[in-house]
Each structure stands twice: as structure tokens, then as C-alpha cells.
Enzyme design. Sequence first.
Site, PDB file in Angstrom:
ATOM      1  N   PHE C 232       0.818  -1.226   0.000  1.00  0.00           N
ATOM      2  CA  PHE C 232       0.000   0.000   0.000  1.00  0.00           C
ATOM      3  C   PHE C 232       0.845   1.267   0.000  1.00  0.00           C
ATOM      4  O   PHE C 232       0.419   2.302   0.509  1.00  0.00           O
ATOM      5  CB  PHE C 232      -0.974  -0.012   1.193  1.00  0.00           C
ATOM      6  CG  PHE C 232      -1.648  -1.346   1.391  1.00  0.00           C
ATOM      7  CD1 PHE C 232      -2.569  -1.815   0.473  1.00  0.00           C
ATOM      8  CD2 PHE C 232      -1.332  -2.145   2.469  1.00  0.00           C
ATOM      9  CE1 PHE C 232      -3.161  -3.050   0.632  1.00  0.00           C
ATOM     10  CE2 PHE C 232      -1.915  -3.396   2.641  1.00  0.00           C
ATOM     11  CZ  PHE C 232      -2.841  -3.846   1.720  1.00  0.00           C
ATOM     12  N   GLY C 462      -0.575  -8.731  -4.217  1.00  0.00           N
ATOM     13  CA  GLY C 462      -1.973  -9.084  -4.058  1.00  0.00           C
ATOM     14  C   GLY C 462      -2.838  -8.479  -5.137  1.00  0.00           C
ATOM     15  O   GLY C 462      -4.051  -8.672  -5.181  1.00  0.00           O
ATOM     16  N   ALA C 505      -0.001  -2.560 -13.755  1.00  0.00           N
ATOM     17  CA  ALA C 505      -0.657  -3.370 -14.792  1.00  0.00           C
ATOM     18  C   ALA C 505      -0.350  -2.837 -16.183  1.00  0.00           C
ATOM     19  O   ALA C 505      -0.014  -3.600 -17.092  1.00  0.00           O
ATOM     20  CB  ALA C 505      -2.163  -3.403 -14.548  1.00  0.00           C
ATOM     21  N   PRO C 602     -11.771  -9.408 -14.482  1.00  0.00           N
ATOM     22  CA  PRO C 602     -12.809  -8.818 -13.614  1.00  0.00           C
ATOM     23  C   PRO C 602     -12.802  -9.369 -12.195  1.00  0.00           C
ATOM     24  O   PRO C 602     -13.201  -8.680 -11.266  1.00  0.00           O
ATOM     25  CB  PRO C 602     -14.117  -9.180 -14.323  1.00  0.00           C
ATOM     26  CG  PRO C 602     -13.735  -9.475 -15.717  1.00  0.00           C
ATOM     27  CD  PRO C 602     -12.322 -10.003 -15.686  1.00  0.00           C
ATOM     28  N   LYS C 603     -12.352 -10.602 -12.035  1.00  0.00           N
ATOM     29  CA  LYS C 603     -12.369 -11.179 -10.680  1.00  0.00           C
ATOM     30  C   LYS C 603     -11.344 -10.463  -9.790  1.00  0.00           C
ATOM     31  O   LYS C 603     -11.674  -9.990  -8.704  1.00  0.00           O
ATOM     32  CB  LYS C 603     -12.074 -12.678 -10.730  1.00  0.00           C
ATOM     33  CG  LYS C 603     -12.162 -13.347  -9.363  1.00  0.00           C
ATOM     34  CD  LYS C 603     -11.968 -14.858  -9.420  1.00  0.00           C
ATOM     35  CE  LYS C 603     -13.271 -15.581  -9.710  1.00  0.00           C
ATOM     36  NZ  LYS C 603     -13.210 -17.017  -9.358  1.00  0.00           N
ATOM     37  N   GLY C 672      -5.248   1.048 -14.836  1.00  0.00           N
ATOM     38  CA  GLY C 672      -4.815   0.720 -13.463  1.00  0.00           C
ATOM     39  C   GLY C 672      -5.943   0.944 -12.473  1.00  0.00           C
ATOM     40  O   GLY C 672      -6.744   1.867 -12.614  1.00  0.00           O
ATOM     41  N   GLU C 675      -5.362   2.200  -7.105  1.00  0.00           N
ATOM     42  CA  GLU C 675      -5.555   3.427  -6.321  1.00  0.00           C
ATOM     43  C   GLU C 675      -6.975   3.972  -6.409  1.00  0.00           C
ATOM     44  O   GLU C 675      -7.517   4.459  -5.422  1.00  0.00           O
ATOM     45  CB  GLU C 675      -4.588   4.523  -6.810  1.00  0.00           C
ATOM     46  CG  GLU C 675      -3.167   4.062  -7.069  1.00  0.00           C
ATOM     47  CD  GLU C 675      -2.294   4.025  -5.823  1.00  0.00           C
ATOM     48  OE1 GLU C 675      -2.782   4.305  -4.727  1.00  0.00           O
ATOM     49  OE2 GLU C 675      -1.092   3.693  -5.975  1.00  0.00           O
TER      50      GLU C 675
END
Lengths: 276, 335, 708
Positions: C232, C462, C505, C602-603, C672, C675
Site C-alpha cells: 500500500f 496481491g 498493470a 474482472p475477478k 490501473g 488506487e
Amino acid sequence: MEDESKELKLTDDEQELLTELLNDSAKLSETGKSRRQFLRNVSAASAAILATQMLAEQKIVAYTPIENVSGASSAIENGVKVVMKVNGAEKSLNVDSRMTLLDALRERLELTGSKKGCDHGQCGACTVIIEGRRVLSCLTLAATCEGKEVTTIEGLAKGDALHPMQAAFVKHDGFQCGYCTPGQICSAVALLSEAKNGEASYVTADVRAKARAIQLSDDEIRERMSGNICRCGAYPNIVAAIKEVHTGKDVAQTWQFAGETGVAIFENAEMNKEGA
Amino acid sequence: MRPFKFTKVNDAANAVQTVAANANSKFLAGGTNILDLMKEDVMRPDELVDVTRLNLTQIKTVSGGVNKGGVSIGGLGKNTDAANHPLIRQNFPLLTQAILAGASAQIRNMATNGGNLNQRTRCSYFYDVAMPCNKREPGTGCGALEGINRMHAVFGWSNDCVAVHPSDMCVALVALDAVVKVQGTDGAERSIPFIDYHRLPGNTPQKDNNLNQGELITAIEIPKNNFSDKSYYLKVRDRASYAFALVSVAAALEINGNKIKQARVAMGGVAHKPWRATEAEKFLTGKEATEANFKQAAEMEMKQAKPLEYNKFKVELGKRAIVRALMQAMNGGKV
Amino acid sequence: MNERIKNVGQAMNRIDGLLKVTGTATYATDYAIKNTAYAVIFKSAIAAGKIIDLDTSEAEKAAGVLAVITHKNAPKLNASGGIRGGALLQSPNIEFHGQHIGLVVAETFEQARYAARLVKVSYEKTDAKVDFEKHEKEAVTPKDKDRAEASRGDVETTFRNAEYKIEAVYDTPIEHHQPMEPHATIAVWEGEKVTLYNGSQIVNGAQNAAASTLNLKPENVRIVTPHIGGGFGSKGGQWANLILAAVAAKVVNRPVKLALTRQQMFNSVGLRQRNRQKIRLAATKDGKLTALAHETTTHCAINGEFVEPCGDCSKVMYDVPNSLISYRVVPMNIILPTYTRGPGKSTGSFALESAIDELAYQLKIDPIEFRLKNEPAKDPSNGKPWSSRAIVQCLKEGAKAFGWEKRKIEPRQNPQGNYLIGYGVAAGTYPARQRDTSATVKLTRNGSDVRSSIELAASDLGTGTHTILAQTAADALGLPINKIGVRIGDSALPPAAGSVGSVGAASFANAVNDACVKITDELIAKSGKQFFVRPTAAEMMASENINEFQTRVHAKPPADADKYSSHSFNANFAEVWVNDSTGMVKVQRFVAVTGAGKILNPKTARSQIIGGNVWGIGMALTEESILDSRWGNFVTRSFADYHVPSNLDIGSIEPIFINEEDTIPNKLGIKGIGEIGIVGVAAAVANAVFNATGKRIRELPITPDKLI
């Protein structure tokens, strides 16, 4: 703990990887060899590349033989001899009286699935199951575990099948970083038997009602899982996973996409088929 | 955590003798608080006597004595078992709710009933050895008195200590007039009324309770009562679960006709000991069970409060919590 | 194997999921390495001054102790080598409470922990600046050029003369990242080379900072971090603990494991700073914004500046002719703040979107309608066209899905039993960017079996990096996903951007895609053949009988990306239930609609949004760290005192994504999502609390004491 009747389907790749992992667990209990040793020995040709790559990643770094110096008797103060059953295998240790069960599992028994999140009973990442009850291994002295049966995340799968709770966590994406996950899953597995025994919680509508197996509402699951902090915020997915195993019925999770034609909703089960 | 001797014992007498013989020895029961404190170097025993295997876990109906017909809860039984025992759930649901309001399922599976009574305050000045704290180290001062005392006492504090007792279970026990059964160092059993078990800080905040070194809690007895259909434990906290109380209230009512025959109100999160709201109880006795009367009872109780700089809100919150808990009790204690 | 199954866009299970549910995923301290010793750090008990004496004799004599390392005997390091927050044991000076002042290395963890308590320290205290209220007035303009004042038009005059306006101050407290995996390292030296098992969001960043600080060549430092137990932002930059582990291992000439305790995490790895944000908003009677001023005052470290960009949302959200964004910062004796999920945007949107709600209420205009009236046609901060802007769709689709029409504009109109129910909305934005990243793709063939390995020094904390890269490669190579292996989290692999600022990503997936396109091109060129229908790399391997082939790319953002303003947008809808007696708030239902470009999975994307929402709910309701200004210590220094949300705090959360095709920011159209999920959440909750109770809480978190 109980075996749930419902079995969640894994993809072929997941099953293949799982078989690799579980074979190791079997070896672990038979020979006392560790998972790490297995990881070092795993043959790249023996599994799908998806699986081997994931394993290889770990193999590369877990490279040294295990001769645990911290277990050497010279370093032990106020040594206590303990024999306990961990995931079905008898383990005999001489521990420093100060050593927690969590540190014994991680630093002495090569079972690093149980995690140290806070070491003070404030997060639940170290949750294991002792004699069928979920407890915090960080606040349990190893010295008190003489004769106890300890189940950790590494011991939940049976044969070549995941515990349904493990499978449900994969299906419902009940984690992100994965660090709290072993504790969440151990906690959730024990929760199933607590519900079956009719144990109450603070949000139980009427605690005077006679204890019997209960169907837990979402809030009941949430309250009963509140001792396991997940900083990634996977709570809704964790609740969905537990609900699915608890009820034995598919729990729909939806992915919604809004476009010109409105919102399209896809359900989990359907997406699983397509996606996997 | 300093090195310590880990001592196993076979029976309660042996346990009591061992701890009585060494001023720096402690019992180890659930371990949920003492290990936490030892890791922080707040408590530094040189010996832990493992009492986890002693057979003091039974829950049963009291068969004789002043509490005949009430319930006896083993001192070394687990909180979970106490909360879920049919005798408790049906006859003392207030205790069930209070236990279940505390900690997490994992901790309740470990923590013992006696240990719950003996848990230390969660005051962060007590926990941080870099800070002054008379409870941890007498004579160093109270960090919280003029510090961040949002979580601290509004009743019964002293200039030496403003900490609160953190238990939920004990709030219900004090409301229910429980009695603590203790095995003494002379082998004899003594009984301590719950209201006298914990102490106000005065000038000896290092002493949380009136247990002597070596004394072991063997059982907690709760006398029979008629509160089971009208009681409720309300806990107000900063998050929905797994947090200590800002204020909590154990409320129980016995109604005769349209009048309150007997009222029990106790509070958590407001004092160095589980706080029995005697002013509120006195007022309510003989009154009708109305919201207006509950409000007046709450006003009378909270009038005595002396808040600190950051916990003034506890006065209003305490009033509201008393009223709400009594209303819920009238509603059969249902959530 | 020739089936062209489309993997990108499918809701697939994580490919690392099985490792995570079986306890076999390895985090920093999960490696069993022969002869490992254990290190425990000890910390300063004062906030400012210096150490005048340090007696380590008792600790050194304690059983099992191998070394006690303090500023007196620590090796000389390069303190400006890129480690954040100092505390490298290079001097006796103390700049904040809890600064590392030494560490003990011992045979066992129990021995190291005990001995660390035996060190006696005497200090010379100086006046510490730890009280923000007291020192706020000393704040100065930040040195950081990105925090320079940005203004257009005439805010002062417009605001003064406006009939409808809001002027309010919004306070957000210090927050801590507190990933579930505390920062931890195992350091293993082999000659002049060191391997550091250490959670790192930016793998090469950690490598370079460690190398530079330890005066080593980067190639002599290897960072291994296949799984990260959350970060984070706190594992973006690296902190002294990483270096101290390497130093300890060098000193005792053994591998060393060093994990921070949870309590130590509160003053070791940065934090989200306290922000005091003054917002002034003015509008015409019919709801057209005329002025917006967003002035932030905050604190930073004594010897390090970091100011989170609270004004960023205010720059781009609304069409307003007169605007002022400014920052002031006061250096204080508190650990250096750093990037924390949704840096600036999460806290800044709390202020801005609360003020928008306040002004909408003053105007008696629905807050969604108010926002729609102030939609900017282009980026108001720089005049650039939007590459895409889904905010209108987010608001409209969200309103439908949430049932916004049931909301009453006046507060306290929806009681139910002992509860007051309220609805709130708030919007948000986060920039979309791609960063330079290299990637290698390897193909191997055994008969008809073609497999691929994707390698780059990306990270997965994660977020789902492993999975989305496998999906991307499978499609680009024409292979089933089970034939793709993903190797990331190792600085020995091709250098990559970090999992920070929502660039992961886009940067990783575009690099992998480029590599797959390139390897296909090269295979086609190698064959010397021409094709009407472009074959896949997999087909080429088979048809050309090639057994091994690999290539590497260095991917960069598109040249034209800078000509546009590219952002994700969202709209957040909260339904809160406020207990009218106790003031406890529950977010019963939350709908987050996000336009974030291409959704690769999407998951996992849904999980990311939910996670951001949970963070935002924590910001709104539970999270707050409090300093005692007499000592500068955090009194909220454990998970019992610092409340991150628990499971019961979270109700139903429904994420909805807008279908958005936008290949301007990058070829694959990825914006992305790490955030954006937190942005606007706290404001939506606070606005719902107002709608429920009529109480406008401008100081987070909204704890029960503020509502009674």
C-alpha cells in the site's frame, strides 16, 4: 473440523499443482522431509508449466539444506521437551520456554504457512486449530502443547483434495496478498463446526435459544470472522467463500459492466466456466 | 521477554504453593494477556506455572450454600465454553452476550474465566515501556492523566492512574452479583464478592485486584436470579467488532406487574474496575420501566462522572448506552 | 492448442491462488536458510536530541547474542543512497520518536528480543516539534516543484462576491499502511554479493537503493520478492530495516532474519501524514461553479520532504474558471510520510467532495446533478483533451444501480427503528500512466507441446500481477494459459516499473504484450515466409520445428500519450446506518462505479476495487493515529489501538466497471485500478452520514463520539 460434502471443482491446472503440493505434504508426514526439500526436488517435467513455474519461483530461492541452528541445544534456555501432533505427524522438540507455538511451527518445523502478523493476538494471521478449536499460535507457548493435536493450513487438505474452504477461497478470490489467508482459512474451517454446534455470537438474535446447528447470516459470518484482520479488504469475498461452504450452495458473485446498453451482470459460476 | 522457568504442576494445591513461594512467579492459563505483556516487557516473571491442565473447568448448578441454585463456572474453563453452556445461555444470557462481545472467537477459545478477571488494562501508556506508568512502575507518574486519555476512566480514578479495566465478561459478572472462589495459600477456599474483587487505583494502581500472590481462582459463582428474560449487554466501540469498549453497559431487569422489582446496571470502559451503577439501580427500583425513567436513571448515574480532557464524550455516551441497554433488556435482550 | 481462447477480460482465478490457500506462497521470512541468526531492532525513546551514552554490555553478555550494532560500531553507509527516512545508525542524532538506534543479533529470536531490552540509552533531549496544531503556522511552501501553487483566474474576488459559497476546513489524521506482512528481510551474503528476501513493490528500486546505500554495484544485490504480504505504498520506497538486515548479516557473517514488530511498524516505514485542507467553493444560483480553492497544510520529516498531493482531484474534476491549489508544509520530529494508497487523491477527495456536497445542499440541488453541471470538456488544469472520461457514466450508472432516486435531499428523513439511514455520493479520479519496463519471453517446444515463460522484475502485492500477465501472454502468443509460466519478483530478471501509483498493470502487461508480438515477428522473419493470416508464435514454433526461442523488449509509453490527459474516474455511493443512540456507523451497502480502461481480469479487478473501498471506509470511520505531544510517541501503536476495519465493519460492496476502450495512455488501454478504489470513498460515507443525521463531520474518522 468436519469434512464437507460439497466439493468445489478446480481447473485441471490447479488440480495438477495441488497434487504436486499435496504429494509433498504426504512425504512430509511420512519422512519428516520438508516442503522445501520437495520444492527443490520437483522435476520441471512432471507438472504443467503453470504449476512448475510457480513452484520454480520458490525453488530458486529455497536453496539451502535444512540444519536448523536455532534448534541446537546450546541456544535453548529453560528448555522444555514437547511432543505434539502437527498435521497428523508426531513432532518432538526441545524448545526455549519463551518460544511460541507460532515460532516453533515457522522456525523449527518448517511450517511457514501460519503467519506472524502482529505477535500479540490482534490480527488472527497465526490462527491454527488445536483439538478442533481455532486459537492464536502467537499467544500459545510451545511448551504448553505437550500431547496436543495441532492443525495448520498445511494440514487441511486431505489426499489429493483441497479442503472445501480452501477451494472456496480460490473461487471467490477471498484474498489478495495472501498473507492473512492461512489464518482466515483455519478460522473459517473451525467456524463451520462452531455453527454446527450451535455456538452463539454477539450478533446472535437470541442467545437463550437452545443451541442447535444454525444457518449463519452474512452478519453472523462477519462477526465470527472479525478476529481475522485482512488489510487488503477481501472481507466480502471471504464471507462469500464461507457462506458457500457453510450452506453447500453456490454463492453468486457478480461482475458488472456498464455499457451503452446498460449493465451486464455475470455470475461467478458462469464466469468460472468461461474463464477456466 | 526475559528467560523464565516453565513449571508444570499436577494439582491446584501444588500450583498455589509454587507461585506463593516465588514472588516473581505467575500462573499461566490462557496466556492471551500475560504473553502479550511479557513480549512487551511490561510483565517480567521469572517463572510461569502452567495451570492449563488442572481440572477446574466445570460448569454446574450450585448445590449448596448462599448461591444454591445458581451456577458455578470453573476458573480454568474457557470463555467460549462459559458463553455457550446451556445453563448460562438460558439462565444468564447477559453473561453470554458480554463474553461474546469481547475479543475474538480465537481468543475466547483460549482465555480462561479466571484469567478474564485478571487481565490488565489496555492503557497504551501501561503497554509502552518508554512511557511513565504507575501501574507498571510505581512512582514514574501517570502518562494518561494529562495525556491522550480518550479511552480512560470517568469514575473512580486517582491522580496516580486513570486506566480502565478492559473486560466485558466482568461487567456482566458484577451486575449479576457474582462471587469469586479462591484457593488460598493455606489451602483453604475463600469467597470474594465480585464487587470487591477489583480495586480502584487510589495510590496503589499496581494492584488491579484483591488476589494475593499464589491465590488461584477456582470458580466463579452466580446466584440464581430472575433476569433471564430481560437483560442485555451493549458495547459501544470504535469499530464494529474486535475492539475494546468506549463504554459498555450490562443491564438486567426484573419486572413485577408494571414496576421494576429489581434493576442491575453495570458499566465497562469507565473505571479501573467493572462499574456497578448503583445510583441508576436505586432510582429504578419500584419505578415503571419507561424510557423517561431510564433516562433519569442514566442522568443520575453519570452525574457523578469526572471526565478527563479527551473523554468528555463518555458522559453523554454513557447516558445513552444505559438507556439503550435498558430498552433492549425490556425487548428481551434480542439483538 | 491452436484454439484462440481469449483470456484477457475473463474472470479467472489467480494462478497463485493455490499457493496462497495452502500456505505455500513464500513471503520474506518464509525461507529456511541454513545457519540463520535473528535480529531485533531497538528504538529511540525521545523525538529530538542525541544519544549521549549507550551501554550495550549487558545485552552483549546475554545468552546467544552474536552482536549489538549501534551508531558506535555500524559500518559506514551512504545515507543518501535512496533509503527513505534515515535511521541507518550513522550518527547519535535523533530526529523522531522510535527512530532505529540499534539492533541485536542472536542465535534465536527469543534471545535477540530479550537482549534488545537490555540496552541502556541516555539521551540529551532537545525541544521536539511534534504538535501540528502548535507548529502549523510555521509551515512553508514545499520545495517539491510538483507542489507549487497552481492558480488561474481570480479566486479571491470571485469568492468574496459570490452569493452561494462554502468555506470549510477538513482534517484527516495520520494513518498507517500496516500491511499484514510486517516489513521483514532475510539477508544472505556470498562474498561481495548479497541476496535480500524482502517485500518490494519496486523490485529494481529496492535493488538500487540497497546497492547505493551499501556501496555495492547493483548487480551485487539481488532482491527476491515473489509474493508480497501487502504494501500500500510502504514497500514502494525502502526503509532502513532492509539495510540493517544486510549490515547485521555482514557483521555476524551469517544469514540474518530481521522482521519489524507490529508496534515498530508504526514509526519505521512512513505514514500518511495529517492534512488540514481548506476548501473554498463558490457557485451561481443555478449551480455553476465559479471558484475553487484547495489549500493544504501538512507536516514532513525534519530532514526529508514529502507532501501528498491533496489538490490533485481539485485540478481536474470540475470546470471552474477561477482556481487555486496550494500547499504548505512544516518539518516536524515525526517519521517521514510517504505514499499511501490513493496518495493525495483519497484524502483530497474527502475535502473536495464533502465541500461539493455541502454546496449542493446549500443550493438545494441534487449532488449528482450539481456535478454534471460542472463537467469540464477538457482538462481544466492544462487544457489537454481527455483521452477518455467516464465520470458522467459512472454517476448515472451508479445512481441507477444504487437506487439514488430514493434519497431525500433533507437529512434525517429516513429513520428505521433505532437507526438513521443516509445516502451519500462522491466522485474521484486517478491518473493513468505507463512506465518503462523490460520483459523477456521464452518459448520452448517438446513435440507438439509449446510452452512459454514470461520474465520480468515486476511485483505482485496481491494485485494479481501473476495472473494478468499469464492472461496477456496467452492471448498474445496463441497459447492456452496453462502453458504460460510467469516469473516476477526477482531483480535478476529484466528491469521493470513498480507496483505503485497504479502504473503496474499498464507497464507490465504492455511490456509482456510487446515481447510476445516481437517474438512472433522474429519467428515469422526467421522463417522467411509470408502469411495472409498472421500466425501465432506457438504455431510458428511448431511449423518451423524450433525448440527454443526467446526475445526481450524494453517497452515505453506511446509517444503521443502526453498530449492527452488520461485518468480513471469513479463514482461512489454509500448507504450508512447510524445508531441514533450510540453513534456507531455501519456502511451497509456500497456501490463503486469505475471507468478504468481495459479490465484484464474482472475477478481480481473487482477485488482490488473492494479493497480500495474497504480502505476508504476505514479512512472514513475507524483509522486514526494519535501522537502524545509531550514525547512524540504514537499512543495508537498496536492493532488494538489503531483500528483498521474488521470484517463486521464491511457490508455489501458492489463494484461496477464501465466498458472503456482507450488506447491513448497505452496500447492495451489499461488505466490501473489499485488506487482509484479508495478515491472518493471517505467523502461518500461522510456525505451519507450527513444525509442520515444532519451532522457534517469534517474531521476524520467519524467515530461514535463525534455523532452523539
